[in-house]
Design a protein around this motif. Structure first.
Motif, mmCIF file in Angstrom:
data_model
loop_
_atom_site.group_PDB
_atom_site.id
_atom_site.type_symbol
_atom_site.label_atom_id
_atom_site.label_comp_id
_atom_site.label_asym_id
_atom_site.label_seq_id
_atom_site.Cartn_x
_atom_site.Cartn_y
_atom_site.Cartn_z
ATOM 1 N N MET A 21 5.885 -16.743 7.153
ATOM 2 C CA MET A 21 4.843 -16.462 8.135
ATOM 3 C C MET A 21 4.348 -15.027 7.954
ATOM 4 O O MET A 21 5.136 -14.099 7.783
ATOM 5 N N VAL A 22 3.048 -14.823 7.985
ATOM 6 C CA VAL A 22 2.457 -13.506 7.798
ATOM 7 C C VAL A 22 2.684 -12.654 9.039
ATOM 8 O O VAL A 22 2.535 -13.114 10.174
ATOM 9 N N ASN A 23 3.050 -11.408 8.836
ATOM 10 C CA ASN A 23 3.232 -10.468 9.931
ATOM 11 C C ASN A 23 1.866 -9.854 10.255
ATOM 12 O O ASN A 23 1.471 -8.817 9.712
ATOM 13 N N GLU A 24 1.140 -10.499 11.170
ATOM 14 C CA GLU A 24 -0.227 -10.074 11.489
ATOM 15 C C GLU A 24 -0.264 -8.678 12.098
ATOM 16 O O GLU A 24 -1.182 -7.896 11.843
ATOM 17 N N VAL A 25 0.729 -8.343 12.912
ATOM 18 C CA VAL A 25 0.749 -7.019 13.532
ATOM 19 C C VAL A 25 0.918 -5.937 12.471
ATOM 20 O O VAL A 25 0.253 -4.895 12.514
ATOM 21 N N LEU A 26 1.771 -6.193 11.490
ATOM 22 C CA LEU A 26 1.960 -5.211 10.419
ATOM 23 C C LEU A 26 0.659 -4.978 9.669
ATOM 24 O O LEU A 26 0.334 -3.838 9.305
ATOM 25 N N LEU A 27 -0.107 -6.021 9.434
ATOM 26 C CA LEU A 27 -1.397 -5.862 8.748
ATOM 27 C C LEU A 27 -2.319 -4.947 9.554
ATOM 28 O O LEU A 27 -3.012 -4.082 8.988
ATOM 29 N N SER A 28 -2.330 -5.119 10.872
ATOM 30 C CA SER A 28 -3.163 -4.266 11.723
ATOM 31 C C SER A 28 -2.635 -2.840 11.770
ATOM 32 O O SER A 28 -3.406 -1.867 11.730
ATOM 33 N N VAL A 29 -1.321 -2.709 11.856
ATOM 34 C CA VAL A 29 -0.710 -1.386 11.953
ATOM 35 C C VAL A 29 -0.941 -0.586 10.671
ATOM 36 O O VAL A 29 -1.141 0.639 10.720
ATOM 37 N N ARG A 30 -0.923 -1.246 9.533
ATOM 38 C CA ARG A 30 -1.129 -0.531 8.266
ATOM 39 C C ARG A 30 -2.465 0.200 8.234
ATOM 40 O O ARG A 30 -2.599 1.243 7.585
ATOM 41 N N GLU A 31 -3.451 -0.330 8.934
ATOM 42 C CA GLU A 31 -4.740 0.350 8.995
ATOM 43 C C GLU A 31 -4.662 1.655 9.782
ATOM 44 O O GLU A 31 -5.499 2.545 9.608
ATOM 45 N N LEU A 32 -3.658 1.763 10.656
ATOM 46 C CA LEU A 32 -3.478 2.967 11.466
ATOM 47 C C LEU A 32 -2.610 4.020 10.782
ATOM 48 O O LEU A 32 -2.583 5.177 11.222
ATOM 49 N N LEU A 33 -1.882 3.647 9.736
ATOM 50 C CA LEU A 33 -0.892 4.546 9.146
ATOM 51 C C LEU A 33 -1.484 5.856 8.613
ATOM 52 O O LEU A 33 -0.881 6.918 8.815
ATOM 53 N N PRO A 34 -2.651 5.853 7.954
ATOM 54 C CA PRO A 34 -3.201 7.141 7.508
ATOM 55 C C PRO A 34 -3.463 8.095 8.665
ATOM 56 O O PRO A 34 -3.196 9.303 8.562
ATOM 57 N N MET A 35 -3.973 7.591 9.760
ATOM 58 C CA MET A 35 -4.233 8.418 10.939
ATOM 59 C C MET A 35 -2.927 8.935 11.539
ATOM 60 O O MET A 35 -2.815 10.110 11.911
ATOM 61 N N ILE A 36 -1.910 8.065 11.615
ATOM 62 C CA ILE A 36 -0.613 8.480 12.163
ATOM 63 C C ILE A 36 0.025 9.531 11.258
ATOM 64 O O ILE A 36 0.591 10.523 11.748
ATOM 65 N N ALA A 37 -0.069 9.342 9.957
ATOM 66 C CA ALA A 37 0.484 10.312 9.009
ATOM 67 C C ALA A 37 -0.206 11.663 9.133
ATOM 68 O O ALA A 37 0.445 12.723 9.091
ATOM 69 N N GLU A 38 -1.508 11.641 9.301
ATOM 70 C CA GLU A 38 -2.278 12.884 9.416
ATOM 71 C C GLU A 38 -1.873 13.680 10.655
ATOM 72 O O GLU A 38 -1.933 14.911 10.659
ATOM 73 N N ARG A 39 -1.417 12.998 11.690
ATOM 74 C CA ARG A 39 -1.058 13.656 12.943
ATOM 75 C C ARG A 39 0.423 13.996 13.042
ATOM 76 O O ARG A 39 0.866 14.545 14.058
ATOM 77 N N ALA A 40 1.199 13.692 12.011
ATOM 78 C CA ALA A 40 2.650 13.864 12.098
ATOM 79 C C ALA A 40 3.045 15.315 12.360
ATOM 80 O O ALA A 40 3.940 15.588 13.170
ATOM 81 N N ASP A 41 2.389 16.254 11.694
ATOM 82 C CA ASP A 41 2.710 17.672 11.918
ATOM 83 C C ASP A 41 2.435 18.075 13.364
ATOM 84 O O ASP A 41 3.239 18.768 13.990
ATOM 85 N N LYS A 42 1.300 17.644 13.885
ATOM 86 C CA LYS A 42 0.939 17.993 15.268
ATOM 87 C C LYS A 42 1.918 17.374 16.257
ATOM 88 O O LYS A 42 2.278 17.999 17.264
ATOM 89 N N VAL A 43 2.342 16.147 15.984
ATOM 90 C CA VAL A 43 3.327 15.493 16.846
ATOM 91 C C VAL A 43 4.612 16.307 16.888
ATOM 92 O O VAL A 43 5.197 16.541 17.952
#
Length: 388
Positions: free
Chosen positions: A1-23
Motif C-alpha cells: 500500500m502506498v504511503n500517501e502521507v509520506l508523498l505529501s510530506v516529502r514536498e514539505l521537506l525542503p522547506m523544513i530543512a531550510e528552517r532547521a537552523d532557525k528552529v
C-alpha cells in the motif's frame, strides 16, 4: 500500500530543512510548519476513521516520522509525539474522544506521562494537581494527557492513571532551553486542583492488557496494539531518522572534502573513513529493519484477529531500545570520522549529534529495563510490566 502521507510530506521537506537552523536557535517549530504537516495528514495517521483519521498501518507512520526527522530532528520529534497521541486518545471512553474531536478533528494533544500528578477521588471523577516536565509541543496542543497517581484514604498511591485535561485547566511554563531537540518546546505543565471526570481517565494497567472503553468503539486492528509498541517506537523513530538523514548529508559533503593534514588527499580515498561509513550505515539499516519488521508482524497479527504473543512484544521493546543505541553508535562514528569540522556550531553533523543524544535520554529509550524484560521472558520467567 502506498504511503500517501509520506508523498505529501516529502514536498514539505525542503522547506523544513531550510528552517532547521532557525528552529534550533529559536527553540520553536513554527505554527505554519505544524499546520502544513497537519494539512498533509501527518497528525491523523493514527487517528480513528470515525473522527476523520486514516487509521493506517503504523509502519507508515514511523516511516514518515523518520523522513521528517532526517531534515530537522525537532520537527520530526513533534510530528511523532503529537502524531501518536490520537492513537492513545482512541483508547479512552468515546465521551472523551468526542470532547476533543467532536467540533474539530484536527485538534492536537501533548503528553507528560510521568505519574507525578495527584488524583483525589470525588463524586463523578477526581481532583487533579501536579507539575509535569517535558511536554513536547504543548504550545501547539489544546489538550494534555498527564500521568497521575490515585491517592487513597491513607495518603498512599493506589492506582496509576493517564488523565485527559483541556488547555483551560493547565498553565505552561517556558523552561525548555537545552542542548538538543531544542525546537520541541518540551515545556512544563502545571495543574492546580482541576476536576477530571471519570470518563477522561484511563488505567495504565488496562492499557497494558489491551482492553478498555476505547476498543469497544474503535474496533480496528490499530487499537489492539500495545502502548509499549506504539508510543515507545514513536520516541525512537525520530532519533533513527535524524541519524539516517545525517548519514546522507555526510556522504554528500565528504565526497568533495580534501584533507589538510595526515598527508592530505581526498577524504573518500581514506580506508578508515570507508570502514566508518560501512559500520554506520549497517547500524542505521539494522535499527530500521528490526523496528519495521516487529511492528509489521504485530500489525499483521492484529489484522488477522490473532493473539499478540508476549515473546514478540518483548522483542519489540528489545529492538526499539537497541535501535536507539545503534543510532547513537552510528552518529558518534560519523561525528568522529568527520574530524574537527564536526565541531562548528550549527553544522548538520553537530546538530544531528546533539538531537540524537537528546532524544536518547527519554525514559522509553532506557535500554537496561527493556533488555532485562526480554531476558526474563527468554529464560521463561514471568514478565509483569506496563511497558510491554
Amino acid at each position: 500500500m502506498v504511503n500517501e502521507v509520506l508523498l505529501s510530506v516529502r514536498e514539505l521537506l525542503p522547506m523544513i530543512a531550510e528552517r532547521a537552523d532557525k528552529v534550533d536557535e529559536s527553540r520553536r517549530v513554527s505554527e505554519q510548519v505544524i499546520r502544513e504537516l497537519g494539512d498533509a495528514g501527518m497528525f491523523a495517521m493514527l487517528q480513528p476513521k470515525r473522527y476523520g483519521g486514516a487509521e493506517c498501518n503504523p509502519v507508515h507512520f514511523y516511516e514518515t516520522v523518520r523522513a521528517i526527522s532526517g531534515v530537522c530532528g525537532s520537527t520530526g520529534w513533534l510530528a511523532s509525539v503529537l502524531g501518536v497521541h490520537p492513537w492513545h486518545l482512541a483508547l479512552f471512553d468515546d465521551r472523551a474522544q468526542r470532547d476533543v474531536w467532536g467540533h474539530d478533528n484536527s485538534v492536537l494533544l501533548s503528553s507528560a506521562y510521568a505519574p507525578v500528578g495527584r488524583l483525589t477521588p470525588v463524586d463523578g471523577g477526581y481532583r487533579l494537581s501536579g507539575d509535569w516536565h517535558f511536554s513536547s509541543g504543548c504550545e501547539h496542543a489544546s489538550w494534555a494527557l498527564l500521568g497521575a497517581m490515585v491517592v487513597g484514604t491513607e495518603g498512599k498511591p493506589v492506582d496509576f492513571l493517564t488523565v485527559l485535561v483541556p488547555r483551560s485547566d493547565y498553565r505552561i511554563h517556558d523552561v525548555w532551553d537545552v542542548v538538543g531537540m531544542r525546537g520541541t518546546a518540551s515545556n512544563e505543565i502545571t495543574v492546580d486542583d482541576c476536576f477530571v471526570p471519570d470518563y477522561r481517565t484511563k488505567r495504565n494497567f488496562e492499557t497494558a492488557q489491551l482492553r478498555g472503553a476505547g476498543q469497544k468503539v474503535n474496533r480496528g486492528p490499530l487499537y489492539r496494539l500495545p502502548f509499549a509498541t506504539i508510543f515507545t517506537t514513536a520516541v525512537t523513530a525520530p532519533g533513527v531518522g535524524v541519524v539516517a538523514g545525517c548519514y546522507e548529508r555526510f556522504l554528500t559533503v565528504m565526497r568533495e572534502r580534501v584533507r589538510l593534514s595526515l598527508g592530505g588527499g581526498r577524504f573518500v580515498e581514506d580506508q578508515f573513513a570507508q570502514v566508518s561509513v560501512a559500520r554506520a550505515s549497517s547500524e542505521i539499516d539494522a535499527a530500521i529493519l528490526q523496528m519495521d519488521r516487529n511492528v509489521r508482524e504485530l500489525w499483521e497479527l492484529a489484522v488477522a484477529g490473532e493473539e499478540l504473543p508476549m515473546a514478540l512484544r518483548l522483542r519489540v521493546r528489545r529492538d526499539q531500545v537497541r535501535a536507539t543505541e545503534r543510532a547513537l553508535d552510528a552518529i558518534d562514528l560519523l561525528f568522529k570520522t568527520a574530524g574537527a569540522s564536526s565541531l562548528s556550531r550549527g553544522n548538520a553533523i553537530e546538530r544531528a549529534w546533539r538531537d540524537a543524544h537528546a532524544g536518547s535520554v527519554h525514559v522509553a529509550n532506557e535500554p537496561e529495563r527493556a533488555l532485562a524484560l526480554f531476558g526474563r521472558g527468554a529464560f521463561g520467567l514471568p514478565v509483569e510490566d506496563n511497558l510491554v
